[in-house]
Design an enzyme around this catalytic site. Structure first.
Site, PDB file in Angstrom:
ATOM      1  N   GLU A  95      -3.307  -0.977  11.968  1.00 52.20           N
ATOM      2  CA  GLU A  95      -2.760   0.306  10.823  1.00 52.20           C
ATOM      3  C   GLU A  95      -3.098   1.357  11.649  1.00 52.20           C
ATOM      4  OE1 GLU A  95      -4.537  -0.458   7.142  1.00 52.20           O
ATOM      5  OE2 GLU A  95      -6.090  -1.402   7.532  1.00 52.20           O
ATOM      6  N   HIS A 109      -8.101 -11.667   4.696  1.00 51.41           N
ATOM      7  CA  HIS A 109      -5.838 -11.865   4.504  1.00 51.41           C
ATOM      8  C   HIS A 109      -5.520 -12.647   5.746  1.00 51.41           C
ATOM      9  CE1 HIS A 109      -6.373  -8.100   2.344  1.00 51.41           C
ATOM     10  NE2 HIS A 109      -6.687  -7.545   3.194  1.00 51.41           N
TER      11      HIS A 109
END
Ligand code: BG6
Length: 470
Positions: free
Chosen positions: A224, A248
């Site tokens: 990210e 995730h």
């Protein structure tokens, strides 16, 4: 799947409608569904909040978060018309009785054969009392005229560690059946992640080589660019391992490596997923330093006002699966904040049978951005010499299907209305995922050893450089 369900009346109760997640993801997803006419006509949204908040305030940022040129204010108005706000003390049992009575009145007005969803868009520490109170006051019981019991959607993290996850699951189990609980992992609901199963199980070409005889290693990364964006309290108690890897990334791992279920249906998919997760070897205490790397971006401690913070904003972990298909294949999971790019992808690297093959074949599932799949092949370079070179075959979602992919949260809402649990994590999956990372959490929580500082906007801790070539 029963698409008819979307015609049934829907009452959606959102706890925490003013929170970050509801504002950024949930309301924009409802807007898109409303715009595409995919929400039931008979719809009531009840926004619950502790503070006295107006509807106008709740919707004031919607346009900014939807962020599209042809924003339709009429759709926003439609949503607003279907919404009401309700202030309540979340720890007062009487308030839950009153809420239930109110919901039943709404249902009597719009049709009692519908569906009621409770969406807990609140910090996970607040789950337990709310779940208890919902259960104790009868919010879990089937609707008056309907066949179905209400459903509860909850957001990760499911617990803080193994012990708290077990407690949360026990409390849920006391009040709601497993079929009523929808644990959201929005990564699983991403279009490109769902496509992994389709790709794997509808292309026999790849199915026969999906094992340790042909695959050398797999790397799953979720980088990210954003930092913690002011979510200091949340992040300081969470860190990259809990925020991304336990949830995730272990889900992505399971989807990439699970065996083919007899049918691509919810129960059977979950059966194969848990079998796979059971075969993933938890990292042993004496292997933590060999199998993991952690980092923290420069300036993080100032952002969270904790000069001694040990919270990792970058985590890398190497895992092994102990089963016939995957023994010997390292699986690397890597995630971090404040890195040089936003990139989520799964790379499956194939073995080189001998030295005549200079580079590995590689299949990359590009989850985001530029959603698609790339297959790296060896070809002869043009010219009179016999020289090989790498070339990529690309499948690009945007080019192949000229259609906006559904946002993960749109899918989550629609599936919960339909009663399809395929894309939601089961309690067994949640528990097993905590078991896999438990020893790492334990060691990282009380020692600074190995915590590397990296510059914002960089590729992460320098130590990971040696792996980058892979
Ligand atoms: C959430 C994490 O689950 O996923 C956030 O809590 C993260 O920290 C977010 O930023 C990323 O989601 P996406 O869909 O934007 O990649």
């Amino acid at each position: 799947m029963n698409y008819e369900r979307l015609k049934q009346p829907l009452v959606l109760v959102i706890f925490g409608i003013t929170g970050d997640l509801a504002q950024r993801k949930l309301l924009p997803a409802l807007y898109q569904l409303a715009k595409a006419d995919e929400l039931p006509e008979q719809l009531r949204i009840v926004g619950v909040s502790r503070r006295d908040v107006t509807k106008a305030a709740v919707f004031s940022q919607l346009q900014a978060f939807v962020n599209e040129p042809d924003y339709d204010v009429a759709v926003e108005q439609r949503l607003k018309d279907h919404t009401e706000m309700r202030q309540m003390d979340l720890l007062d049992k009487g308030a839950y009785d009153a809420l239930l009575q109110h919901l039943q009145e709404i249902e009597a007005g719009i049709g009692e054969d519908g569906c009621r969803l409770y969406y807990l868009s609140i910090p996970s520490q607040a789950f337990t009392p709310i779940i208890r109170l919902l259960g104790e006051t009868g919010h879990n019981a089937p609707l008056a005229g309907g066949k179905d019991a209400p459903r509860l959607l909850i957001e990760k993290p499911f617990g803080y560690d193994l012990a708290s996850a077990r407690e949360l699951i026990a409390v849920l189990g006391e009040h709601f059946g497993e079929g009523q609980v929808y644990r959201i992992d929005h990564y699983v609901a991403k279009e490109t992640v769902q496509n992994i199963l389709t790709f794997r199980f509808h292309n026999p070409l790849f199915e026969s080589i999906w094992n340790n005889r042909h695959i050398d290693h797999i790397s799953i990364m979720a980088h990210e660019k954003i930092d913690i964006e002011g979510r200091a309290n949340f992040y300081e108690q969470t860190g990259a391992l809990r925020d991304f890897i336990q949830s995730h990334m272990l889900q992505l791992l399971a989807i990439t490596t699970m065996s083919r279920p007899p049918q691509l249906e919810s129960d059977e998919i979950h059966t194969e997923k848990i079998k796979l997760l059971e075969a993933v070897q938890p990292i042993a205490p004496n292997q933590v330093s060999q199998q993991t790397i952690r980092g923290q971006y420069e300036g993080y401690r100032d952002e969270v006002s904790n000069p001694d913070s040990l919270t990792e904003t970058f985590a890398r972990m190497q895992l092994w699966i102990d089963n016939e298909d995957w023994t010997g294949v390292p699986i690397v999971l890597e995630t971090g904040k404040a890195l040089n790019e936003k990139l989520t992808e799964i790379s499956v690297c194939f073995r080189q049978p001998d030295d005549s093959v200079t580079e590995q074949n590689k299949l990359v599932f590009r989850i985001q951005p530029q959603e698609g799949i790339t297959l790296r092949l060896q070809t002869k370079r043009p010219g009179i010499q016999n020289v090989t070179g790498s070339a990529d075959m690309d499948f690009d979602y945007a080019k192949s299907f000229n259609q906006r992919p559904a946002e993960a949260y749109e899918r989550v809402i629609v599936d919960a209305i339909r009663g399809d649990q395929t894309l939601f994590a089961t309690s067994a999956e949640v528990i097993r995922s905590w078991e896999i990372v438990e020893n790492v959490l334990e060691q990282w929580s009380h020692s600074q050893a190995g915590l590397q500082v990296y510059a914002k906007g960089s590729e992460g801790p320098v130590e990971t450089e040696q792996y980058k070539a892979q």
